[in-house]
Design a protein around this motif. Structure first.
Motif, short mmCIF file in Angstrom:
data_model
loop_
_atom_site.label_atom_id
_atom_site.label_comp_id
_atom_site.label_asym_id
_atom_site.label_seq_id
_atom_site.Cartn_x
_atom_site.Cartn_y
_atom_site.Cartn_z
N SER A 105 56.14 0.02 71.53
CA SER A 105 57.13 -1.06 71.56
C SER A 105 57.90 -1.09 72.88
CB SER A 105 58.11 -0.90 70.41
OG SER A 105 59.19 -1.81 70.53
N SER A 106 58.16 -2.28 73.37
CA SER A 106 58.93 -2.45 74.61
C SER A 106 60.35 -1.91 74.45
CB SER A 106 58.97 -3.92 75.01
OG SER A 106 59.57 -4.70 73.97
N LYS A 107 60.79 -1.80 73.20
CA LYS A 107 62.15 -1.29 72.94
C LYS A 107 62.27 0.19 73.29
CE LYS A 107 62.99 -4.60 69.21
NZ LYS A 107 63.27 -4.76 67.75
N LYS A 108 61.14 0.88 73.37
CA LYS A 108 61.16 2.31 73.67
C LYS A 108 61.46 2.59 75.15
CE LYS A 108 60.02 3.87 69.57
NZ LYS A 108 60.93 4.76 68.80
N PHE A 109 61.23 1.59 76.00
CA PHE A 109 61.36 1.82 77.44
C PHE A 109 62.77 1.54 77.94
CE2 PHE A 109 56.87 0.40 76.86
CZ PHE A 109 56.29 1.63 77.11
N LEU A 143 61.90 6.79 80.45
CA LEU A 143 60.95 6.09 81.29
C LEU A 143 61.01 4.58 81.13
CD1 LEU A 143 57.70 8.25 80.96
CD2 LEU A 143 59.52 8.43 82.64
N SER A 144 60.86 3.88 82.24
CA SER A 144 60.65 2.44 82.20
C SER A 144 59.17 2.20 81.89
CB SER A 144 60.99 1.81 83.55
OG SER A 144 60.12 2.31 84.55
N ASN A 145 58.81 0.96 81.60
CA ASN A 145 57.42 0.64 81.32
C ASN A 145 56.52 1.00 82.51
OD1 ASN A 145 55.20 -0.43 79.86
ND2 ASN A 145 55.41 -2.37 80.94
N LYS A 146 57.03 0.76 83.72
CA LYS A 146 56.27 1.06 84.94
C LYS A 146 56.04 2.56 85.08
CE LYS A 146 56.38 0.46 89.97
NZ LYS A 146 57.14 -0.10 91.12
N LYS A 147 57.08 3.37 84.86
CA LYS A 147 56.96 4.81 84.97
C LYS A 147 56.04 5.38 83.87
CE LYS A 147 59.44 6.00 88.52
NZ LYS A 147 58.83 6.72 89.67
N TYR A 148 56.10 4.77 82.68
CA TYR A 148 55.21 5.20 81.60
C TYR A 148 53.76 4.99 81.99
CZ TYR A 148 52.29 4.52 77.48
OH TYR A 148 51.25 4.56 76.59
#
Length: 385
Positions: free
Chosen positions: A224-228, A187-192
Motif C-alpha cells: 500500500s502507498s500508505k506504508k511509504f 522509506l519513500s516509494n523511491k527508496k523502497y
C-alpha cells in the motif's frame, strides 16, 4: 583404467566437487591413507575404485552416526522406521518409514549428505552477494556496483533474510521483511524500489546459477502507498534558478574569477549557457568545439578498486567516451553567452601556458574534476542566498 596417486585426491586443485565432498567428509587414519597410496603406486587400484570405496565408507559412517541420534527399528506393521532431525518439530525430530531397510538407509544418507552440502555451499543472499557484486561490476560498471554495495550495507547486512536459505524464502516471508524495512527506515516509494531492486537482482542471479527455480522477489506486489513516507519536497524556487538569480550567479562568478583566477568559476558560467551534466562539462575537449557548436560525447566517471574483503572503494576519476544515456550524445549550438565564456576559458589557458586536449583545467594545467565545479557552485549559491 589409469592409476592415480592417492595423495593427488587430496589436492583440491585437481579434484572435483564430488570428490572433495567425499574425501573431506571421511575420517581416515594415516594407516588407511598409506595403505591406499601403496596400492595405487603398485597399480592395484585406480581413481574410480578409490572413490567408490570412499563413498561406501562415508555412507557407513553416516549410518553409524545416525544410529547414535536415533536407532532404526522394524515396526509391527513390518516397515522400517527411524527419526531424522527437524527443527520445526517440538521434539526436534520427524518420523520416516520405508518398506525395506535398504530404502530407509538410502533416505538417511541422502538427508545427511544434503544437509552437509547446504552447510558447505550455503544458498543464502549473504553467501551469494560477493560474487554477485563482482558480476554486476563487470556487467554494468564499478560505479553502479558501488551504489548497490551501499544499498546492501544499509538494508541487508545483519538482517535475518540475508542468512536464510533462498530456497526456503516464500513471497509472504520476503514481503513481510520488506514491510518491516519500510517502517524501520521510513522509506519513500523511491527508496523502497532502490532497496527491492537489490533483492530482485540477487534472486535473478540465483535463478541463473540454478540455486533457485523462481525469482520470489519479483513476485512481491501490492504494498500500500500508505506504508511509504512522503519525501521532503523542496519549493520550486529552491530547485531551479529564476532569471534574476542566474544573473546574480554569473556576476558573482565573474567577480570571484577575477579575484581568485580559479577557472571553476568560468566553468559554472559556461554551463549556465550549455546546461550539461557537470560530468559532461569537465570532459569537454577542444576537438568537441567548432565555430558555432559543441558535440557532447563523453563524461567523467569515478574509478573504484576492490580491497581484500571484496569491498569497492573510490579511487580517482577518468573520462569515458560515452554519456549517461544513449540520447546523451548530442550536438549543441553555441549561444553568444556560451561563446563569451568559452573565449574567456581559452584565454585563461593560453595565459597560463597550458597545453591539454581538455578545455577546463585547474591551476596545475590538469583536467578539472566534477567536484571542483560543484564546490564552487555551492559557494556561489550561499553568497547570493
Amino acid at each position: 583404467m589409469q592409476a592415480i596417486e592417492w595423495r593427488n585426491l587430496f589436492n583440491f586443485s585437481s579434484t572435483t566437487c564430488a570428490e572433495r565432498s567425499l574425501l573431506c567428509g571421511l575420517s581416515l587414519s594415516i594407516q588407511d591413507i598409506l595403505a591406499y597410496e601403496k596400492a595405487v603406486d603398485c597399480g592395484i587400484i585406480d581413481k574410480a575404485d578409490v572413490l567408490e570405496k570412499v563413498e561406501i565408507m562415508k555412507n557407513k559412517e553416516i549410518l553409524e552416526q545416525h544410529e547414535q541420534f536415533c536407532k532404526i527399528w522394524q515396526a509391527t506393521d513390518g516397515r522400517y522406521k527411524t527419526k531424522l532431525p527437524d527443527e520445526s518439530k517440538a521434539n526436534g525430530k520427524k518420523m520416516i518409514a520405508k518398506t525395506c531397510r535398504e530404502d530407509l538407509e538410502k533416505c538417511i544418507i541422502k538427508y545427511y549428505k544434503s544437509r552437509q552440502e547446504k552447510k558447505e555451499n550455503p544458498r543464502t543472499m549473504k553467501a551469494l552477494y560477493p560474487e554477485w557484486l563482482k558480476y554486476k561490476a563487470v556487467e554494468t560498471s564499478k560505479a553502479n556496483a558501488n551504489k548497490l554495495q551501499w544499498v546492501w550495507n544499509t538494508y541487508f547486512v545483519g538482517s535475518d533474510i540475508a542468512d536464510m536459505d533462498m530456497q526456503t524464502i516464500d513471497v509472504i516471508t520476503l514481503k513481510t521483511w520488506f514491510l518491516n524495512v519500510i517502517e524501520k527506515h521510513k522509506l519513500s516509494n523511491k527508496k523502497y524500489k532502490e532497496m527491492k531492486s537489490v533483492a530482485n537482482m540477487l534472486f535473478d542471479y540465483a535463478v541463473e546459477k540454478n540455486i533457485v527455480s523462481a525469482n520470489i522477489s519479483r513476485s512481491v506486489h501490492g504494498i500500500s502507498s500508505k506504508k511509504f513516507s512522503e519525501p521532503n519536497k523542496k519549493e520550486a524556487t529552491e530547485q531551479v534558478y529564476i532569471d534574476d538569480e542566474i544573473q546574480l550567479i554569473l556576476e558573482q562568478a565573474e567577480k570571484q574569477y577575477k579575484k581568485t583566477k580559479n577557472p571553476a568559476y568560468l566553468a559554472v558560467c559556461l554551463n549556465f549557457a550549455l546546461g550539461l551534466r557537470v560530468g559532461e562539462l569537465v570532459a569537454l575537449k577542444l576537438e568537441n568545439f567548432s565555430e558555432s557548436s559543441v558535440e557532447i560525447s563523453g563524461q567523467e566517471i569515478k574509478n573504484y578498486y576492490e580491497n581484500a574483503d571484496g569491498e569497492l572503494h573510490r579511487s580517482g576519476y577518468c573520462v569515458v567516451s560515452y554519456t549517461k544515456t544513449i540520447a546523451g550524445k548530442r550536438k549543441l549550438y553555441l549561444s553568444e553567452r556560451a561563446k563569451k565564456y568559452l573565449k574567456m576559458i581559452l584565454k585563461h589557458n593560453e595565459y597560463n601556458g597550458f597545453n591539454s586536449e581538455y578545455l577546463l583545467l585547474n591551476e596545475n594545467g590538469e583536467r578539472l574534476h566534477e567536484f571542483s565545479v560543484n564546490n564552487v557552485l555551492r559557494r556561489l549559491n550561499r553568497q547570493i542566498d
